[in-house]
Design a protein around this motif. Structure first.
Motif: not given
Lengths: 408, 408
Positions: B282, B246, A228, B284, A231, A225, B256-260, A222-223, B249-250, A235-236, B211, B351-352
């Protein structure tokens, strides 16, 4: 040569993208439409139509009925999704008219032609819908088996074999004449001719190309919860690899070309960290050692960088197209023809793949370029002036004439 | 609660991915199959079936015939492509059985119920096929118009409105009862409960989520001859942006949480430098200021980095979901119910996104979590033990009972 310009415009309307470009992917209904029209043009000119099992199309002029030998001129009618109107089409249509012109000249000069002559349209040169590219010419040359070619799948899982059957272009048997020489006329897709104000390039050979398709295997989660640090984002890892390719090419500073232009992501949902990604990479250079040095170093680097974020890589395909030389005699002939016609000719190597490179594995092959405005290609704004197209056509006609009449 | 476990297993078979997981995207034939089964289960239990215009499904127990008020328990039956069997389904099926249990208890205690009670299945919670997510609950809450929701398109250009009509789940009118409270039971999708060996979480509110979908506009060209310095590679710019997210966020180092996690590439051919790429990003965090600081800085950075390689960026969508609080009274009630039942309860923020967060915009809403093994979610290996599921069910039944019988 109004007929040539008109034919190019007619074919450009099939799959027109409305901005000057063409999208005519292999074995689609639009490809069928172009093929059907090409077949009518072959028959209308009194050429013998032939379709082989991989869908390559031929129009044969029987100039020497006692001989099985045939000289072939051709290129491809398929295009990229963002294709220009000249890429491939020019060589097929100029080839069609050149075969007709040489046939008529042979009829006016009985007994001079020692070989037969054909125009060809090779299946799936572009490799846009099905990979690898150069499919029809590679099967023709014997370097790719028919079974392997049939099994190629598009993004929806449809095989090339089924797609060809669906459009009615899966022929029963190979073309029955014995090919002895191949000549291809094409737009340059680069800007060297334009830069030198030259009319024609005789192509001596090609850069090496290495095409590597890499799979990045992470883990879906899940993107939101998922912490980091936990993960394993495929894609990264793929994104890092795309940038790494550019940076390795810059670091080598050897003038190599490289690209990453196709990607597939699973599951590709905004809320699921990608579990599996595939990227198609390529590296090109005149010197094979440079290609191998850059690409090997790149692979080592991305394995390490992906591993650092818990992503495994594997090589799904690794196609190393050596830097082949085209036929020296054909190369010399093109240069002398251009000279005899009062044109300025350059000698150069091609960066891009062409059917002539695949066919050289079976028979002596030649490649002739005309200028591309601004070097722009795989772009709707691809352009070559009508006069420049005509010059290429004249060189093609004279080259073919010499090839079918030459002694020995 | 064997009936609950059996129901979960039955629904998990619809769209089973064969590895324990489920792929049941909104308004597909598999979603229809799950909806049809849910409708039968509603009717079989003597609940009143209702479908509203956005395809939200209800099963109403009329406990207080003189009242229009209804308390709703629910969640969603759609899943991610790599969905687990509990995410959403658990809340709907436990809700169904809880409504039945409260109805039976009300029948045994005539006159005690002051409100009606319903179970709900909200359309397209996941946002996997259609974006934005939380579609059905947002329309229900009035924060998204029905027209906007209908117009959402999947990757093939099919609208949600058409897709719902195709499976027969586009209802004629809104549910006729007046919703007064909403309760959702869900698996945690994180590992805080597991870490604290707690049974239940009463959720007080949510992290903020931003998002942002960004389009990278470069120029198509041939991957071979195009000089490296002249390429305007949209995929390279997108790759840099993914890594930049990424690293931002670091750098912020704020947890924080982040994603692509989703990307689309045009033309996505191995031989054409990408002309246009879209990436769904996104960010979060509990604290809205942190989300805005990271995401604004990220956008500034990628605009600069893309511009440096000739790629323009534009924002296709920018959805800022503020960090909402859920209803404090409902939160307190869940905690006291858990305590009364002898369970260990935690208070936490989610978080979600969840339908409860969307519905809180219209009526007081509550969210209850049970543990997720290893916090694994949107993954076929998502797991919650049967005993843990039962505890959540017991808390839900007692909470709903208090809500329908409470005075005032």
């Amino acid at each position: 040569m109004t007929e040539l310009h008109d034919l190019i415009a007619t074919f450009a309307a099939i799959g027109s993208t409305g901005d000057g470009g063409v999208c005519r992917l292999t074995a689609t209904p639009l490809d069928k439409e172009a093929r059907d029209l090409f077949l009518r043009e072959i028959s209308r000119r009194g050429l013998l139509p032939r379709i082989d099992p991989i869908g390559n199309m031929f129009g044969v002029a029987v100039l020497a009925p006692a001989s099985k030998d045939v000289v072939i001129a051709g290129s491809h009618l398929d295009s990229q999704p963002t294709g220009g109107r000249y890429d491939g089409c020019y060589g097929v249509l100029a080839g069609l008219l050149a075969v007709q012109a040489v046939r008529d000249r042979a009829l006016d000069n009985p007994g001079t032609a020692r070989r037969n002559l054909a125009v060809a349209n090779w299946t799936n040169e572009e490799g846009a819908r099905f990979q690898p590219s150069l499919t029809g010419s590679s099967v023709f040359a014997g370097s790719l088996s028919l079974e392997q070619a049939y099994a190629c799948k598009d993004g929806d899982g449809v095989t090339l074999g089924d797609a060809l059957a669906m459009i009615g272009y899966r022929g029963a048997s190979p073309m029955e004449f014995e090919p002895v020489r191949y000549v291809e006329l094409h737009v340059e897709q680069g800007d060297l001719l334009e830069g030198e104000a030259a009319d024609i390039a005789a192509v001596s050979g090609a850069w090496m190309t290495r095409k590597i398709s890499v799979v990045f295997e992470g883990e879906v989660s899940h993107t939101g919860p998922t912490p980091m640090g936990r993960r394993r984002d495929a894609l990264r890892a793929a994104a890092r690899a795309i940038e790494a390719l550019y940076s390795e090419v810059e670091r080598a500073n050897a003038g190599a070309h490289a690209a990453a232009a196709r990607i597939s992501v699973f599951p590709n949902s905004p809320n699921v960290v990608a579990g599996r990604v595939r990227v198609w990479f390529e590296v090109r250079h005149d010197d094979e050692a440079v290609v191998l040095a850059i690409s090997d170093r790149f692979l080592q680097r991305i394995e390490k960088e992906a591993g650092a974020i818990g992503v495994q890589i594997s090589i799904a395909a690794d196609e190393q197209r050596a830097a082949p030389m085209l036929d020296p005699a054909g190369f010399d002939m093109v240069r002398s023809v251009a000279g005899d016609l009062g044109m300025k000719a350059l000698a150069l190597k091609t960066v891009t793949g062409h059917d002539a490179l695949a066919i050289q594995k079976r028979i002596p092959s030649s490649l002739i370029f005309v200028p591309s405005q601004g070097g722009l290609s795989h772009n709707p704004r691809e352009f070559t002036a009508p006069e420049a197209l005509d010059k290429g056509y004249e060189v093609l006609v004279e080259t073919l004439w010499r090839m079918v009449t030459a002694e020995g």
